[in-house]
Design a protein around this motif. Sequence first.
Motif, short mmCIF file in Angstrom:
data_model
loop_
_atom_site.label_atom_id
_atom_site.label_comp_id
_atom_site.label_asym_id
_atom_site.label_seq_id
_atom_site.Cartn_x
_atom_site.Cartn_y
_atom_site.Cartn_z
N PHE A 4 0.85 -1.19 0.00
CA PHE A 4 0.00 0.00 0.00
C PHE A 4 0.89 1.24 0.00
O PHE A 4 1.86 1.31 0.76
CB PHE A 4 -0.90 0.01 1.24
CG PHE A 4 -1.62 1.31 1.45
CD1 PHE A 4 -2.77 1.59 0.74
CD2 PHE A 4 -1.13 2.26 2.33
CE1 PHE A 4 -3.43 2.80 0.93
CE2 PHE A 4 -1.78 3.47 2.51
CZ PHE A 4 -2.93 3.74 1.81
N VAL A 5 0.55 2.21 -0.83
CA VAL A 5 1.28 3.48 -0.87
C VAL A 5 0.26 4.59 -0.72
O VAL A 5 -0.63 4.75 -1.55
CB VAL A 5 2.07 3.65 -2.19
CG1 VAL A 5 2.93 4.89 -2.13
CG2 VAL A 5 2.91 2.42 -2.49
N GLY A 6 0.35 5.36 0.37
CA GLY A 6 -0.62 6.42 0.64
C GLY A 6 0.03 7.79 0.71
O GLY A 6 1.25 7.93 0.70
N ALA A 55 10.71 -6.27 -1.59
CA ALA A 55 9.53 -5.48 -1.23
C ALA A 55 9.68 -4.89 0.17
O ALA A 55 9.37 -3.71 0.39
CB ALA A 55 8.28 -6.35 -1.31
N GLN A 56 10.17 -5.69 1.11
CA GLN A 56 10.34 -5.20 2.48
C GLN A 56 11.38 -4.08 2.53
O GLN A 56 11.22 -3.10 3.25
CB GLN A 56 10.74 -6.34 3.42
CG GLN A 56 10.72 -5.95 4.89
CD GLN A 56 9.35 -5.45 5.35
OE1 GLN A 56 8.34 -6.14 5.19
NE2 GLN A 56 9.30 -4.25 5.90
N LYS A 57 12.45 -4.21 1.75
CA LYS A 57 13.48 -3.16 1.69
C LYS A 57 12.87 -1.87 1.13
O LYS A 57 13.13 -0.78 1.64
CB LYS A 57 14.66 -3.62 0.85
CG LYS A 57 15.81 -2.63 0.84
CD LYS A 57 17.03 -3.23 0.16
CE LYS A 57 18.12 -2.21 -0.05
NZ LYS A 57 18.93 -1.91 1.07
N ALA A 58 12.03 -1.99 0.10
CA ALA A 58 11.37 -0.82 -0.47
C ALA A 58 10.46 -0.16 0.57
O ALA A 58 10.45 1.07 0.70
CB ALA A 58 10.56 -1.22 -1.71
N ILE A 59 9.72 -0.98 1.31
CA ILE A 59 8.84 -0.45 2.36
C ILE A 59 9.66 0.30 3.40
O ILE A 59 9.35 1.44 3.78
CB ILE A 59 8.03 -1.59 3.02
CG1 ILE A 59 6.99 -2.14 2.05
CG2 ILE A 59 7.36 -1.10 4.31
CD1 ILE A 59 6.32 -3.42 2.50
N ASP A 60 10.73 -0.34 3.88
CA ASP A 60 11.56 0.25 4.92
C ASP A 60 12.17 1.58 4.49
O ASP A 60 12.24 2.53 5.27
CB ASP A 60 12.69 -0.71 5.33
CG ASP A 60 12.16 -1.97 6.01
OD1 ASP A 60 11.00 -1.96 6.49
OD2 ASP A 60 12.92 -2.97 6.06
N GLU A 61 12.59 1.66 3.23
CA GLU A 61 13.29 2.86 2.78
C GLU A 61 12.38 3.94 2.21
O GLU A 61 12.72 5.12 2.25
CB GLU A 61 14.38 2.47 1.77
CG GLU A 61 15.45 1.62 2.45
CD GLU A 61 16.71 1.47 1.63
OE1 GLU A 61 16.94 2.28 0.71
OE2 GLU A 61 17.47 0.52 1.92
N LEU A 62 11.22 3.56 1.68
CA LEU A 62 10.34 4.56 1.08
C LEU A 62 9.28 5.09 2.04
O LEU A 62 8.72 6.17 1.81
CB LEU A 62 9.66 3.98 -0.17
CG LEU A 62 10.59 3.74 -1.36
CD1 LEU A 62 9.84 3.03 -2.48
CD2 LEU A 62 11.20 5.04 -1.84
N ASN A 63 8.97 4.37 3.11
CA ASN A 63 7.98 4.86 4.08
C ASN A 63 8.49 6.15 4.71
O ASN A 63 9.56 6.18 5.30
CB ASN A 63 7.70 3.81 5.15
CG ASN A 63 6.55 4.22 6.05
OD1 ASN A 63 5.59 4.84 5.59
ND2 ASN A 63 6.64 3.89 7.31
N ARG A 70 5.56 15.71 -0.68
CA ARG A 70 4.69 15.04 0.29
C ARG A 70 5.38 13.83 0.88
O ARG A 70 6.01 13.05 0.15
CB ARG A 70 3.39 14.58 -0.37
CG ARG A 70 2.54 15.75 -0.86
CD ARG A 70 1.21 15.27 -1.31
NE ARG A 70 0.46 14.75 -0.18
CZ ARG A 70 -0.84 14.65 -0.13
NH1 ARG A 70 -1.56 15.02 -1.16
NH2 ARG A 70 -1.46 14.17 0.92
N ALA A 71 5.23 13.63 2.18
CA ALA A 71 5.77 12.44 2.84
C ALA A 71 4.79 11.29 2.59
O ALA A 71 3.63 11.36 3.03
CB ALA A 71 5.96 12.68 4.33
N ILE A 72 5.24 10.26 1.90
CA ILE A 72 4.35 9.16 1.57
C ILE A 72 4.35 8.09 2.67
O ILE A 72 5.28 8.01 3.46
CB ILE A 72 4.70 8.52 0.20
CG1 ILE A 72 6.10 7.90 0.21
CG2 ILE A 72 4.54 9.54 -0.91
CD1 ILE A 72 6.41 7.09 -1.04
N VAL A 73 3.29 7.30 2.70
CA VAL A 73 3.14 6.19 3.64
C VAL A 73 3.25 4.91 2.82
O VAL A 73 2.54 4.75 1.83
CB VAL A 73 1.77 6.25 4.35
CG1 VAL A 73 1.56 5.03 5.22
CG2 VAL A 73 1.64 7.53 5.14
N VAL A 74 4.13 4.01 3.24
CA VAL A 74 4.33 2.77 2.51
C VAL A 74 4.32 1.62 3.51
O VAL A 74 5.10 1.63 4.47
CB VAL A 74 5.68 2.77 1.74
CG1 VAL A 74 5.85 1.49 0.94
CG2 VAL A 74 5.78 3.98 0.83
#
Length: 117
Positions: A4-6, A55-63, A70-74
Amino acid sequence: MNIFVGSLPFSIEEADLRESFEAYGAVDSVKIITDKFTGRSKGFGFVEMTNDDEAQKAIDELNGATVQGRAIVVNKSEPKPEGERRSFNNNRGGDSRGGYGNNRGGDNRGGGDRGRY
């Protein structure tokens, strides 16, 4: 893994979002959710990646990363269980808010000199 990307900027395109995630691994699909009447982005979307570690690395680094100001939520997207889908009949089961006959008090109907004759 479905991600999810918000808090996405409304102007971001799916290709831009794909590019951000491809820096971490292979991306299967990208979908920005849009309003069905206006076609305008609702400010969130989903990215699907094959490799869970990438995917987990992307979540950790992009959240919390800033995208177009804008600060995104991942985070990992968890599917809703079938029984928790939103219904359109607004049956809230025992919720007595609103409507006629809700006895809230303080209504002052039928009394005083408020000009009702």
